[in-house]
Design an enzyme around this catalytic site. Structure first.
Site, short mmCIF file in Angstrom:
data_model
loop_
_atom_site.label_atom_id
_atom_site.label_comp_id
_atom_site.label_asym_id
_atom_site.label_seq_id
_atom_site.Cartn_x
_atom_site.Cartn_y
_atom_site.Cartn_z
CG PHE A 1 10.02 12.97 10.51
CD1 PHE A 1 11.08 13.83 10.33
CD2 PHE A 1 10.29 11.60 10.61
CE1 PHE A 1 12.40 13.35 10.28
CE2 PHE A 1 11.60 11.12 10.56
CZ PHE A 1 12.65 12.00 10.40
CG ASP B 1 5.09 6.94 8.58
OD1 ASP B 1 5.37 6.00 9.35
OD2 ASP B 1 5.94 7.78 8.20
CE LYS C 1 10.40 6.72 15.56
NZ LYS C 1 11.47 7.40 16.25
CB THR D 1 21.42 -7.74 -0.11
OG1 THR D 1 22.08 -7.28 -1.28
CG2 THR D 1 22.19 -8.95 0.44
#
Lengths: 493, 493
Positions: free
Chosen positions: B214, B320, B351, B376
């Site tokens: 995931f 990750d 997280k 931005t």
């Protein structure tokens, strides 16, 4: 929206150092919104100056500074004025790439962000899809949804423009397949193939965008962005179509027939691509004014035609108001100006909202099952609180109207300036679009740099455009300073 | 990192209602970190209770509530305890999908977020790539970069896990083409084709991920996510490869040879796919522990092999750590446990960091030109300030060590419980991984629901796993309560 804004003064907070021009005549007074705002820019060093140069070197050791424009001192910035680390004070008509709504160090936003409510939201950040706070419904209704575009009463919240856009694309694909499936369940083939990123589970479906569009820079959004090669090179993308966006000739009044024909041609191209693309087009995404791509406008007739066409073809219409939304064009949403008979299917927002998401109205745009459109944070309550405070500030000072009126003045004066410098101010555009004004100029980048030495922070878009993106607290007296500096730069360059 | 953490006590802030177990023995005391924390969960209504049910109905009119788990009262939540709108107080071992690091209403985070610095950052949000604040370098160095994984001293900041992952993929693609180009400029063919989303400007390149991985749910990240069909159905994706992730057998000690063979098989598959995929694989992305996909572990040998293999093949390795990072596994970063000879090329975080981004070390991972990796906001200073306060809190209370030790206790007790309920606690995993522990259980969803009625908020992952994701302030006495409730639920179900 109107009724909420009309009554929002009862939500007001009073602070000492804020002048309060109230009610109908507010906009006609010369009272500044910030009584501690400088009266003029002030530039005393080269930009970057010695302090900034040293600090930029230090920053560059850990963070890429090649796109750095000014190293800023936000504590010393007020209202429309941005301070740098060398004590230079610039009139800011770029506003953090069009994302500051109501001025630097706005005292009412400071009150809102110092509140217990805001601090609690920051330190107890919820996973909104699973564990929303009890106040979430009320915060949405008094904030994000209080200014929802007409006909769209639902929101999916996000963090920034890119994920707002990408989640709206996901909603479009899920909706498309739902309609095609007519209530049937996922097939075993779909469930199996999708885990290998293959059809039919992961189908070939497209989002159509327009040439020179900008919708963000993650993989799905970048596939619809067509602004500049440097934004896209080396990044894999989806084989999605682009249609021509009208290239209008200016002044509009002298090119009515040619422009109408150009818009018809573009609409025909949209229709043609929808009919001939190798896979179904689930949605068309469009900016009311193409911003990063060079401030390209089209008429309400074009957008009405696009709405009619997409509806007739069963294709969703997503209006990307990330840059145009929240008052900058003299309407709260730029697409209000189109007088559509049926609203867009989704409208994305971010930047001046200081939060992000997409609005929608059709309940079928909620996926048929939970967890299909989901992520850990799904937005950010503290930013929703901030947007609510911004909305209250806009309402209190009638800032959308201020922007429409300041824009009207600014546009007229720029028209005069264009007569004086016809080779330097070309294709002036943005009439009746608030302060969302742009023009083309030769040696654009040198011009922007020159403006900085004169004390104005100003941005470009596309290859040749100077784009004005002041805040909603930009008033006539600020516009006068801007015009004076523009004239100086035009004479000098 | 260690040296910063060692010295960070001098950055301390003292607050009244916080017990301060300091220094080496802190973890051995029974002093709670929050002196106003409840001593037990308390459930007095059904969940959701009458107040929540009414409020959920109201919320659902504007916001999808089908994934809603608890409607929360964050004001009444303290430390490890989460309150709902009916006054129920639950021990929270799910922590907002593993994203709350140091407890609800942590008073030191409240001080940090009430500071002038934080309020200024909120109301004057910069476009960091263009207009960073003067304090940005120092904030990065004392915050995000103070805990950078060994060998990685640069950061690209982002907003959430998905955009951290997607920008790391973009960095990988840009790097790959840069190496292939060997200093040559973009060709006219590239510049032209990319605007049509075609090769060679938008090349066919892939990111390899693992089955059950995931990595997020936007278009690029979702193409590497292989958790569940419902996460992916109907969404177009890139034709990118997946390799098998080791499916280890438990208990590990009884399956040493079989597990080693399984890991070799998976590594061989990775190598085979890199060699045979229809386009170059620019990077392999991997979680140290596959979290959403069911808490799947692999040995350090596997990860060492993966590092060696990717390096040999000229493929980048992205680790990750969005869910595993920031202390939850008893190390600040889970991959520290691998003792790699060369660090991963990029490490993503979000997280518990409450901000996001990717760390990297190789300067060539900065694109050759500005604006190739740009947006931005490019992150969020207020969240960087929050992460700095979190890091200080972790250091002050030695919370990574607390998590290692509490986890050790919890794991051993769960082993005992598994002996008592061998059909109900299967494949216990997470030994020496702090509190990052999971097991499989039949009728998992009913079990999670049962736990809630007993006052414990607990999550699942994959099809059958119960995953423990307590905060870093989860102590032995909390673990004892959890164990007691688990036993009650196991007896009852």
């Amino acid at each position: 929206m109107a009724s909420i804004l009309r009554h929002s003064s009862r939500l007001g907070i009073r602070t000492a150092n804020f002048v309060l021009p109230r009610g109908r005549n507010a906009h006609t007074t010369v009272a500044p919104y910030f009584n501690n705002e400088p009266s003029q820019p002030s530039v005393t060093t080269s930009i970057p100056g010695p302090v900034s140069r040293e600090a930029i070197k230090e920053l560059d050791s850990v963070f890429d500074t090649r796109s750095l424009n000014l190293l800023c001192d936000y504590e010393k910035s007020v209202g429309n004025y941005l301070a740098d680390m060398d004590g230079n004070i610039l009139l800011d008509v770029y506003s953090q790439i069009a994302s500051i709504p109501v001025g630097y160090n706005n005292p009412r936003l400071a009150v809102a962000m110092s509140s217990k409510e805001a601090v609690d939201a920051l330190i107890n950040r919820p996973a909104l899809g699973n564990f929303p706070p009890g106040y979430w419904a009320s915060l949405l209704k008094t904030g994000i949804l209080a200014v929802a575009p007409k006909g769209l009463d639902q929101v999916f919240t996000a963090m920034a423009g890119s994920d707002a856009i990408e989640t709206s694309y996901k909603a479009a694909f899920i909706y498309r397949r739902r309609m095609e499936r007519e209530g049937a369940d996922f097939t075993p083939q779909e469930v199996e193939s999708v885990m290998k990123n293959q059809a039919p589970g992961s189908p070939e479906l497209a989002i159509m965008s327009f040439k020179k569009a900008f919708h963000g820079r993650l993989f799905g959004s970048l596939s619809t962005t067509r602004s500049k090669p440097v934004h896209k090179l080396d990044i894999p993308s989806f084989n999605w179509p682009q249609a021509s966006f009208p290239q209008l000739r200016y002044p509009l009044v002298d090119n009515i027939r040619a422009n109408a024909e150009e818009e018809m041609r573009c609409l025909a191209e949209v229709e043609d691509i929808i009919g001939s693309w190798h896979c179904p087009v689930a949605a068309v995404v469009v900016e009311p004014i193409q911003s990063e791509g060079g401030d390209n406008h089209a008429s309400r007739t074009f957008f009405q035609g696009l709405r009619e066409l997409t509806q007739r073809k069963g294709v969703l219409l997503i209006v990307d108001e990330v840059q145009t939304g929240v008052g900058a064009t003299g309407k709260f949403w730029a697409h209000e100006r189109w007088d559509l008979r049926t609203p867009p299917d989704m409208v994305t927002f971010s930047k001046k909202a200081q939060t992000a998401g997409y609005y929608f109205g059709n309940p079928l745009l909620r996926p048929n099952l939970p967890y299909r459109q989901f992520n850990t944070w799904m937005g950010d309550p503290v930013r929703a609180i901030l947007f609510r405070a911004i909305i209250q500030e806009i309402s209190r000072h009638d800032l959308v109207r201020n922007t429409a009126e300041t824009g009207c003045y600014l546009y007229k004066e720029l028209e005069m300036l264009a007569l004086k410098f016809p080779e330097r101010i070309k294709n002036l555009r943005g009439q009746d679009c608030g302060t969302f004004i742009a023009f083309d100029t030769p040696e654009r980048d040198a011009f922007l740099k020159k403006m900085k030495t004169l004390g104005v922070n100003i941005g470009g878009s596309g290859e040749t455009a100077v784009r004005l993106r002041p805040m909603l607290v930009f008033q006539k007296h600020h516009a006068s300073i801007l015009l004076e500096k523009l004239e100086l730069a035009l004479k000098d360059i």
